[in-house]
Every structure is written in structure tokens, then in C-alpha cells.
Motif scaffolding. Structure first.
Motif, short mmCIF file in Angstrom:
data_model
loop_
_atom_site.label_atom_id
_atom_site.label_comp_id
_atom_site.label_asym_id
_atom_site.label_seq_id
_atom_site.Cartn_x
_atom_site.Cartn_y
_atom_site.Cartn_z
N LYS A 27 -11.44 47.28 7.09
CA LYS A 27 -11.72 46.76 8.43
C LYS A 27 -10.42 46.62 9.21
CE LYS A 27 -14.17 43.00 10.78
NZ LYS A 27 -14.96 41.76 10.59
N ALA A 28 -10.45 47.06 10.46
CA ALA A 28 -9.26 46.97 11.30
C ALA A 28 -8.96 45.54 11.70
CB ALA A 28 -9.45 47.84 12.55
N GLU A 29 -7.78 45.35 12.22
CA GLU A 29 -7.32 44.04 12.65
C GLU A 29 -8.29 43.42 13.66
OE1 GLU A 29 -3.80 46.54 11.40
OE2 GLU A 29 -5.67 46.84 12.46
N THR A 30 -8.31 42.11 13.71
CA THR A 30 -9.28 41.38 14.53
C THR A 30 -9.27 41.81 15.99
OG1 THR A 30 -9.09 39.46 13.07
CG2 THR A 30 -10.03 39.08 15.25
N TYR A 31 -8.10 42.08 16.54
CA TYR A 31 -8.05 42.40 17.97
C TYR A 31 -8.69 43.75 18.30
CZ TYR A 31 -3.95 45.45 17.17
OH TYR A 31 -3.09 46.44 16.74
N HIS A 32 -8.97 44.57 17.28
CA HIS A 32 -9.65 45.85 17.51
C HIS A 32 -11.18 45.69 17.56
CE1 HIS A 32 -6.15 48.38 17.31
NE2 HIS A 32 -5.82 47.94 16.10
N GLN A 33 -11.69 44.62 17.01
CA GLN A 33 -13.14 44.43 16.96
C GLN A 33 -13.68 44.02 18.34
OE1 GLN A 33 -14.33 45.46 14.10
NE2 GLN A 33 -12.27 45.51 13.19
N ASN A 34 -14.79 44.64 18.73
CA ASN A 34 -15.40 44.35 20.04
C ASN A 34 -14.38 44.51 21.17
OD1 ASN A 34 -18.00 43.52 18.91
ND2 ASN A 34 -16.92 41.69 18.23
N TYR A 35 -13.54 45.52 21.02
CA TYR A 35 -12.44 45.69 21.98
C TYR A 35 -12.94 45.88 23.40
CZ TYR A 35 -8.02 47.11 24.02
OH TYR A 35 -6.89 47.17 24.81
N TYR A 36 -13.93 46.71 23.58
CA TYR A 36 -14.42 46.98 24.93
C TYR A 36 -14.98 45.71 25.58
CZ TYR A 36 -17.30 48.67 28.76
OH TYR A 36 -17.86 48.84 29.99
N TYR A 87 -7.88 51.67 29.90
CA TYR A 87 -8.47 52.53 28.87
C TYR A 87 -9.97 52.30 28.78
CZ TYR A 87 -8.88 55.16 24.50
OH TYR A 87 -9.22 56.09 23.55
N CYS A 88 -10.37 51.07 28.90
CA CYS A 88 -11.80 50.75 28.85
C CYS A 88 -12.54 51.35 30.04
CB CYS A 88 -12.00 49.24 28.81
SG CYS A 88 -11.43 48.47 27.27
N GLN A 89 -11.92 51.28 31.20
CA GLN A 89 -12.57 51.75 32.42
C GLN A 89 -12.62 53.27 32.53
OE1 GLN A 89 -10.64 49.82 35.73
NE2 GLN A 89 -11.53 47.82 35.27
N TYR A 90 -11.55 53.95 32.08
CA TYR A 90 -11.45 55.38 32.30
C TYR A 90 -11.80 56.24 31.07
CZ TYR A 90 -9.21 53.98 36.62
OH TYR A 90 -8.95 53.42 37.84
N VAL A 91 -11.83 55.64 29.89
CA VAL A 91 -12.14 56.41 28.68
C VAL A 91 -13.44 55.93 28.04
CG1 VAL A 91 -11.34 57.13 26.41
CG2 VAL A 91 -9.69 56.85 28.26
N ILE A 92 -13.55 54.63 27.82
CA ILE A 92 -14.74 54.11 27.12
C ILE A 92 -15.96 54.07 28.03
CG2 ILE A 92 -15.70 52.20 25.80
CD1 ILE A 92 -12.87 51.42 24.99
N GLN A 93 -15.79 53.60 29.26
CA GLN A 93 -16.93 53.45 30.17
C GLN A 93 -17.69 54.75 30.40
OE1 GLN A 93 -18.22 50.58 31.25
NE2 GLN A 93 -19.88 51.72 32.24
N PRO A 94 -17.01 55.88 30.63
CA PRO A 94 -17.77 57.14 30.81
C PRO A 94 -18.59 57.52 29.58
CG PRO A 94 -15.54 57.37 31.66
CD PRO A 94 -15.57 56.07 30.91
N TRP A 122 -12.43 52.28 19.29
CA TRP A 122 -12.95 51.40 20.34
C TRP A 122 -14.15 52.03 21.04
CZ3 TRP A 122 -7.56 50.72 23.05
CH2 TRP A 122 -6.72 49.94 22.24
N CYS A 123 -14.06 53.35 21.26
CA CYS A 123 -15.13 54.07 21.99
C CYS A 123 -16.41 54.12 21.17
CB CYS A 123 -14.67 55.48 22.31
SG CYS A 123 -13.17 55.60 23.32
N ILE A 124 -16.29 54.54 19.92
CA ILE A 124 -17.47 54.70 19.08
C ILE A 124 -18.15 53.35 18.82
CG2 ILE A 124 -18.33 55.55 16.86
CD1 ILE A 124 -17.29 57.73 18.73
N GLU A 125 -17.35 52.33 18.60
CA GLU A 125 -17.91 51.00 18.36
C GLU A 125 -18.68 50.51 19.58
OE1 GLU A 125 -15.87 47.13 18.93
OE2 GLU A 125 -15.75 47.13 16.75
N ALA A 126 -18.11 50.68 20.77
CA ALA A 126 -18.75 50.20 21.99
C ALA A 126 -20.12 50.83 22.20
CB ALA A 126 -17.84 50.49 23.19
#
Length: 201
Positions: free
Chosen positions: A160-169, A177-184, A35-39
Motif C-alpha cells: 500500500k502506498a503512503e497515506t497522502y497518495h490515498q484518495n488523492y483526487y 494535475y487533478c484538474q488537467y489529468v485526472i478530471q478528463p 491517482w487516476c485509476i483510483e479516482a
């Protein structure tokens, strides 16, 4: 941290910034939770697509649950398709090594297991050579307090991962998780590569 960001800007280019005839290239990278790398790569100018998925294992059509056991050989990865007329392999790798910690073995933060390993799946000799050179430069410059443990593995396939993993952020910005791990990670990327962001439509 400041040293790493400074070094990333100073590292010499390993490949030309522009190609005479732009073409579409693909590279597959793992650096913790996909999720992080994709975002991050979704926002880099020149990236046409960034898809979350799995590489490195041997079973057919692995599921997230199977990969999450850490026993399949698969890593969570992002397959990146990019336009060489707008970006290049050198820049892709510089972004990659900026937004994750390549000195952590089989983990990124609280995400632990071989499925979270730092890995570059190279598809050809150029990708492997460019990866080896930037790793050597970063190690020689002591950009990190420990040696880089990123593995270089021959690309053999991508699921390819399951649909719910795509564009997760983008679809789950309010989740913790998005706010505290991906956002930084995004904020770090946007600071270092502020001139390389896609223009908002």
C-alpha cells in the motif's frame, strides 16, 4: 475516441453479470499514475475499495521515491476489491481499458517510466484468461491505432502506498494535475458508464 467508446459498449460479456452467490474478489491494475485509476474505480458501483500502491518488484516495503526511479520493477497500481453481485471482472477490465491508453509503452502522457506501465497483475487463471480475451477483442476490432502493450504479470504482492497518495483526487481537486489529468479521465468514465456510477450518499 468515439470508436473506442462505442466498442466498449458492444463488446460481449466475458463473464456473467451476476453471480448466484456474491463474493468479494480482488484485482490489481496499473495504468499510469495510480491517482487516476483510483479516482475512477472509487466511483464504480460494486467496488468496495480501491487502494493505491506498488506491485511487480522484489524489494520489501518500497517507498514512492524508490519506485519513482523506475529501476525497482514496481509499477504504480490500484488494488480493487469488488462485490461480484454488483460488478464483475469483465466490467472492471472495460473500465480499465477506457480510462487509460494501453498502447503507450512504459508511460501515460507525461508520466514516463516502467513504473507507469500498463499492466494487469492476475491472481488466478480466470483473471488471466479474461484479460487475454478482452485484449484480443480490442486488438481485433482495431479499437486503438496501435496494438495494446498491456503486460499480464503474475500477482506476487502488493504494498500500500503512503497515506497522502490515498484518495488523492478527492483530497486535492484544486491542484492542476487533478484538474488537467485526472478530471478528463473521470469525465470519460462517467460518460461511458453513466448507468454504473455509485449513488451519491
Amino acid at each position: 475516441m468515439k470508436k473506442l467508446l462505442y466498442l466498449m459498449m458492444l463488446l460481449p460479456a466475458l463473464v456473467s453479470a451476476q453471480q448466484a452467490k456474491p463474493r468479494i474478489e480482488t484485482i490489481t491494475l496499473g495504468g499510469g499514475c495510480f491517482w487516476c485509476i483510483e479516482a475512477v474505480f472509487d466511483k464504480l458501483d460494486g467496488v468496495i475499495a480501491a487502494e493505491s500502491g506498488y506491485s511487480g518488484g522484489s524489494i520489501q516495503n518500497p517507498s514512492y521515491e524508490e519506485v519513482s526511479t523506475g529501476e525497482t520493477g514496481f509499477a504504480e497500481v490500484v488494488q480493487i476489491k469488488y462485490d461480484t453481485g454488483k460488478t464483475n471482472l469483465d466490467e472492471i477490465f472495460k473500465v480499465f481499458f477506457t480510462v487509460h491508453d494501453p498502447t503507450q509503452l512504459n508511460r501515460q502522457g507525461a508520466d514516463v517510466g516502467s513504473q507507469y506501465r500498463s499492466v494487469i497483475f492476475y491472481a488466478n487463471a480466470e483473471q488471466k484468461k479474461t484479460a487475454q480475451e478482452i485484449i484480443q477483442q480490442l486488438n481485433n476490432a482495431k479499437a486503438y491505432t496501435s496494438k495494446i502493450v498491456t503486460t499480464l504479470e503474475l500477482f506476487k504482492g502488493f504494498t500500500k502506498a503512503e497515506t497522502y497518495h490515498q484518495n488523492y483526487y478527492e483530497n486535492n481537486k484544486s491542484k492542476s494535475y487533478c484538474q488537467y489529468v485526472i478530471q478528463p479521465k473521470l469525465e470519460k468514465f462517467e460518460k461511458v458508464f453513466k448507468d454504473r456510477l455509485k449513488k451519491k450518499s
